[in-house]
Scaffold this active site. Sequence first.
Site, PDB file in Angstrom:
ATOM      1  N   ASP A 101       0.829  -1.205   0.100  1.00 33.13           N
ATOM      2  CA  ASP A 101       0.014   0.020   0.004  1.00 33.13           C
ATOM      3  C   ASP A 101       0.968   1.147  -0.067  1.00 33.13           C
ATOM      4  O   ASP A 101       1.663   1.366   0.794  1.00 33.13           O
ATOM      5  CB  ASP A 101      -0.821   0.117   1.172  1.00 33.13           C
ATOM      6  CG  ASP A 101      -1.838   1.253   1.208  1.00 33.13           C
ATOM      7  OD1 ASP A 101      -2.665   1.431   0.579  1.00 33.13           O
ATOM      8  OD2 ASP A 101      -1.595   2.035   2.197  1.00 33.13           O
ATOM      9  N   GLU A 123       1.666   0.178  -4.823  1.00 29.25           N
ATOM     10  CA  GLU A 123       0.904   1.200  -5.129  1.00 29.25           C
ATOM     11  C   GLU A 123       1.628   2.375  -5.130  1.00 29.25           C
ATOM     12  O   GLU A 123       2.281   2.741  -3.941  1.00 29.25           O
ATOM     13  CB  GLU A 123      -0.452   1.075  -4.409  1.00 29.25           C
ATOM     14  CG  GLU A 123      -1.217   2.331  -4.551  1.00 29.25           C
ATOM     15  CD  GLU A 123      -2.132   2.871  -3.285  1.00 29.25           C
ATOM     16  OE1 GLU A 123      -3.254   3.512  -3.767  1.00 29.25           O
ATOM     17  OE2 GLU A 123      -2.055   2.455  -2.157  1.00 29.25           O
TER      18      GLU A 123
END
Length: 581
Positions: free
Chosen positions: A244, A281
């Site tokens: 993330d 990401e």
Amino acid sequence: MQFEVWAPQAGRVTLQCDGVTRALERDPQRPGWWRGDAEAADGSRYGFALDGGPVLPDPRSRRQPDGPDGLSAVVDHGRHLWRAEWAGRPLPGAVLYELHVGTYTPEGTLDAAAGRLEHLAQLGITHVELMPLCPFPGRHGWGYDGVSPWAVHEPYGGPEALKRFVDRAHALGLGVVLDVVHNHLGPSGNHLPAFGPYFTDRHHTPWGVAVNLDAPGSDEVRAYLVESALAWLRDYRIDGLRLDAVHALVDTRARHFLEELSEAVDALAAETGRPLFLIAESDRNDPRVITPRAQGGLGVHAQWNDDFHHALHTATTGESQGYYADFARDPLAALAKTLTGGYFHDGTYSSFRGRRHGRPLDRTRVAAHRLLGYAQTHDQIGNRAQGDRLSALVSPGLLACAATLTLTAPFTPMLFMGEEWAAGTPWQYFTDHTDPELAEAVRRGRRREFAAHGWKEEDVPDPQDPATRDRSCLDWSEPEREPHARVLAWYRTLIALRHAQPDLSAPDLAATRVAHDRDRRWLAFRRGDIRVAVNLGPEPAGIPLGTRPARVLASWEPVDAPGGDGVLRVPGESSVVLLQE
């Protein structure tokens, strides 16, 4: 059994295990570490007390049966009997499916989700990407405010349920990817600061102080995160990790944390003989993230490509707010640029950021599968005020066009759960904070955020209302009804083509050729002998494909192959995939 904990600032550490308290000793070989033996077995409850303070859960806890604030429990991973023979499944050629356990089924458990995996195998999915599973206060939430990054959220079923899920997925030929959060821990139930310098105020993130990757004590913090990542891949036989928001991993050291992590994952892959991978990401559009370490990059194996999403979204919906503005000026040109170059912002000016952004991708060094392409994700749906999916914004024909572009583009495609049948359910932002003050702060903050963009407070769902989560659960009766059944059949057709046609998984991004017409709203591209034509306009369009004979492999609406003039006539809001002979 030996227990150990890193607590460099403590003067005294005691272990409480199954009601018995004993003092730990400093480890002479590892500064800051404490260790000691105690009688324990699978399920034994334990915790640590520092300098006579309260008993806290283990920072490396494998299970939190009573939630983040309760005692930890011993997990003996060797007790699980794995049933599926599994050699792994690599990322090249993959089709991913992002899944949130808490809303994939009304039950919201790993076992219930495992019962629906056959649907994904029949669809042609290769890997299930699970949103974060680490414990967080309450029952329902997105998972990005998790704590205890070695454990599994108990309401989902805990560690054994995750192993059953992975085993079932592997038995069906599905790999499993897990979304992990290294850039912050949740605001509630996070006890790491009591143990040591896990965080630093040298840097700040959107969620507060940063994880300590480069300040004093950061060697142990980096090892903590790396070992946690390897534990998912080793102990649960996970096939890959989605990392993330890696742009929030602030690290000024010469060797970046991502490089260290990718090296460790590659070493574990060599040791186990299974292909393992990392997907980042990142909103930096920095190709160094996905460039191999041997070529001077950080060695992450792939990254989400939001630029493709933004171009596709503006082309299908016409939206132009926020970060869509630059793409909306000429969406088809933006699509063409991402299809051939990966990034749209590759050093160009970003009006949303007020500065130049990104750098060019070297298409000769970076294979196309290292970029993930998608029409929808949890972020792009759930961060809208009402969590409305693309199916609530455009016609079924335009949904089919979006699917065609996603599943025939050079990138590794990823779907968001329910997308494959144009789910009519929204996917909204929901929380279940047990701290009343935090719950109210989140509620107010969410509504204030969208009020600034003209939304009435009453039109923004209350994250703490259980109905918000309930509305976000998939309706599994939809795939049997129209128009959902037709959309599902189209996704199955496209995924089958992707697996059957080698040109659709070719790694050479530079080989893609694109043509488009801004006014008539069509776009066509070539990948080897495959031709893809998409008409986003409401009227039929004649799309020149050349005079080489071609046959239709799939079309949303009935079409004829191009005639002698080489023109393909495509109905409005429709798409076609052809094979040139």
